[in-house]
Design an enzyme around this catalytic site. Structure first.
Site, short mmCIF file in Angstrom:
data_model
loop_
_atom_site.label_atom_id
_atom_site.label_comp_id
_atom_site.label_asym_id
_atom_site.label_seq_id
_atom_site.Cartn_x
_atom_site.Cartn_y
_atom_site.Cartn_z
N ASP A 1 3.96 -4.22 1.31
CA ASP A 1 4.85 -5.34 0.99
C ASP A 1 6.09 -5.29 1.88
O ASP A 1 6.96 -6.17 1.79
CB ASP A 1 5.19 -5.40 -0.50
CG ASP A 1 5.94 -4.18 -1.00
OD1 ASP A 1 6.09 -3.21 -0.23
OD2 ASP A 1 6.40 -4.21 -2.16
N SER A 2 6.15 -4.28 2.77
CA SER A 2 7.15 -4.29 3.85
C SER A 2 6.99 -5.53 4.71
O SER A 2 7.86 -5.85 5.51
CB SER A 2 7.03 -3.03 4.71
OG SER A 2 5.70 -2.84 5.14
N ASP B 1 -0.71 -3.30 -1.05
CA ASP B 1 0.40 -3.12 -1.99
C ASP B 1 0.36 -4.18 -3.09
O ASP B 1 0.14 -5.36 -2.82
CB ASP B 1 1.73 -3.32 -1.24
CG ASP B 1 2.49 -2.02 -1.07
OD1 ASP B 1 2.30 -1.10 -1.87
OD2 ASP B 1 3.28 -1.95 -0.11
N LYS C 1 -1.78 -0.09 -4.16
CA LYS C 1 -0.64 0.83 -4.32
C LYS C 1 0.37 0.25 -5.29
O LYS C 1 0.70 -0.94 -5.21
CB LYS C 1 0.02 1.09 -2.96
CG LYS C 1 1.24 2.01 -3.04
CD LYS C 1 1.63 2.60 -1.70
CE LYS C 1 2.39 1.70 -0.80
NZ LYS C 1 3.68 1.20 -1.35
N GLU D 1 4.23 1.19 -7.18
CA GLU D 1 5.41 2.04 -7.14
C GLU D 1 5.77 2.49 -8.56
O GLU D 1 5.55 1.74 -9.52
CB GLU D 1 6.60 1.26 -6.53
CG GLU D 1 6.39 0.90 -5.07
CD GLU D 1 7.59 0.23 -4.43
OE1 GLU D 1 8.66 0.16 -5.07
OE2 GLU D 1 7.46 -0.21 -3.28
N GLU E 1 8.19 8.92 -0.50
CA GLU E 1 9.10 8.33 0.50
C GLU E 1 10.52 8.91 0.39
O GLU E 1 11.05 9.07 -0.72
CB GLU E 1 9.13 6.80 0.31
CG GLU E 1 10.04 6.10 1.32
CD GLU E 1 9.79 4.60 1.42
OE1 GLU E 1 8.85 4.07 0.78
OE2 GLU E 1 10.56 3.96 2.16
O1 KIV Z 1 5.37 -1.50 2.05
C1 KIV Z 1 5.21 -0.53 2.80
O2 KIV Z 1 5.07 -0.66 4.01
C2 KIV Z 1 5.19 0.79 2.21
C3 KIV Z 1 5.20 1.96 3.13
C4 KIV Z 1 6.52 2.12 3.76
C5 KIV Z 1 4.76 3.20 2.48
O3 KIV Z 1 5.20 0.92 1.03
#
Ligand code: KIV
Length: 271
Positions: free
Chosen positions: A51-52, A90, A119, A121, A188
């Site tokens: 989600d970056s 994500d 993924k 969090e 992280e």
């Molecule tokens: O969203 C993302 O790119 C991430 C990574 C930095 C692990 O969660």
């Protein structure tokens, strides 16, 4: 077995065997089909549709505005470009915190788009949701330490797990998530000592570090950071691989080689 030379699509069991066999897992983020094909050619083991993308693709200051529809679209794009790497997507902010059922509904959208794992969090409070998803066929990558979706709660992008109490709390989170069935765990922006303690304590979960030192079972970076195209502030844990290699493909190959050999991350990338 050297998975680097293996061209068969990687499955969860292959990634887990890399951990037990002591082969470092090289992961990068990716958001589109052309880069996905390149990362595949360069031997990246796992690709994260992070989600970056809220920061590096959409230009937001945080990941908070990213929608599940955005994640589904980019996961479909990446899936179409890949043949070998293991694909993780994500779960964006607000798509899994409400209830286990909401999490399952949205995880199913990402799996239908091609993800092999999703993924989420959060620490021990996410364990119940993780167990619910794993029992229903959704492999889980947990994400602890600095969790960017909690940036306002944490008061900024700050190092986590520093000092004895914080390190012990993070270890307890990691153990609860492993117990719940998380197969991978991103750690992280966490002191090397804390991340190493967690990696050594986990029995089945492979740790993937980003700013967590060299002793995790694998490493991940945001693709646009490690090729130096993201204009924002570069955190200390990022290495730009372009100056030493000259091409994007060269940079990705160097990243994979340095993760595998343990040369990256170096001391200066850690806390
Ligand atoms: O969203 C993302 O790119 C991430 C990574 C930095 C692990 O969660």
């Amino acid at each position: 077995m050297a998975y680097l030379q293996d061209t068969k699509p990687l499955k969860l069991g292959d990634i887990s065997r890399m951990r037990t066999g002591g082969e470092k897992i090289a992961m990068l983020t990716c958001y589109d089909s052309s880069f996905a094909a390149m990362l595949d050619r360069c031997g990246v083991d796992a690709v994260l549709v992070g989600d970056s993308l809220g920061n590096v693709i959409q230009g937001h200051a945080t990941t908070l505005p990213v929608k599940i529809e955005d994640m589904v679209y980019h996961t479909e794009c990446v899936f179409r470009g890949m043949e070998r790497a293991f694909l993780i997507a994500d779960m964006p902010f607000g798509s899994y915190q409400e209830s286990r059922e909401q999490a399952m509904r949205n995880a199913a959208k990402l799996m239908a788009a091609g993800a092999q794992m999703v993924k989420v969090e959060g620490g021990a409070y996410m364990a119940e949701t993780v167990r619910f998803l794993v029992e229903r066929g959704v492999p889980i990558c947990a994400h602890i330490g600095l969790t960017p979706q909690s940036v306002h709660q944490l008061g900024g992008y700050r190092i986590q797990g520093k000092g004895d109490n914080a390190a012990s709390a993070m270890l307890a989170d990691a153990l609860a998530l492993e117990q719940a069935g998380a197969a991978l765990m991103v750690i992280e922006m966490t002191p090397t000592e804390t991340a190493t303690r967690i990696t050594n304590a986990l029995k089945t979960t492979a740790t993937i570090g980003i700013g967590a030192g060299p002793h995790c079972d694998g490493q991940v970076l945001v693709l646009y950071d490690m090729i130096g195209v993201f204009p924002g502030k570069r955190p200390r844990f990022v290495k730009n691989f372009i100056p030493d290699t000259g091409t994007i493909e060269g940079a990705v190959k160097a990243y994979v080689a340095e993760v595998k050999s343990g040369a990256f991350p170096a001391k200066e990338h850690g806390y």
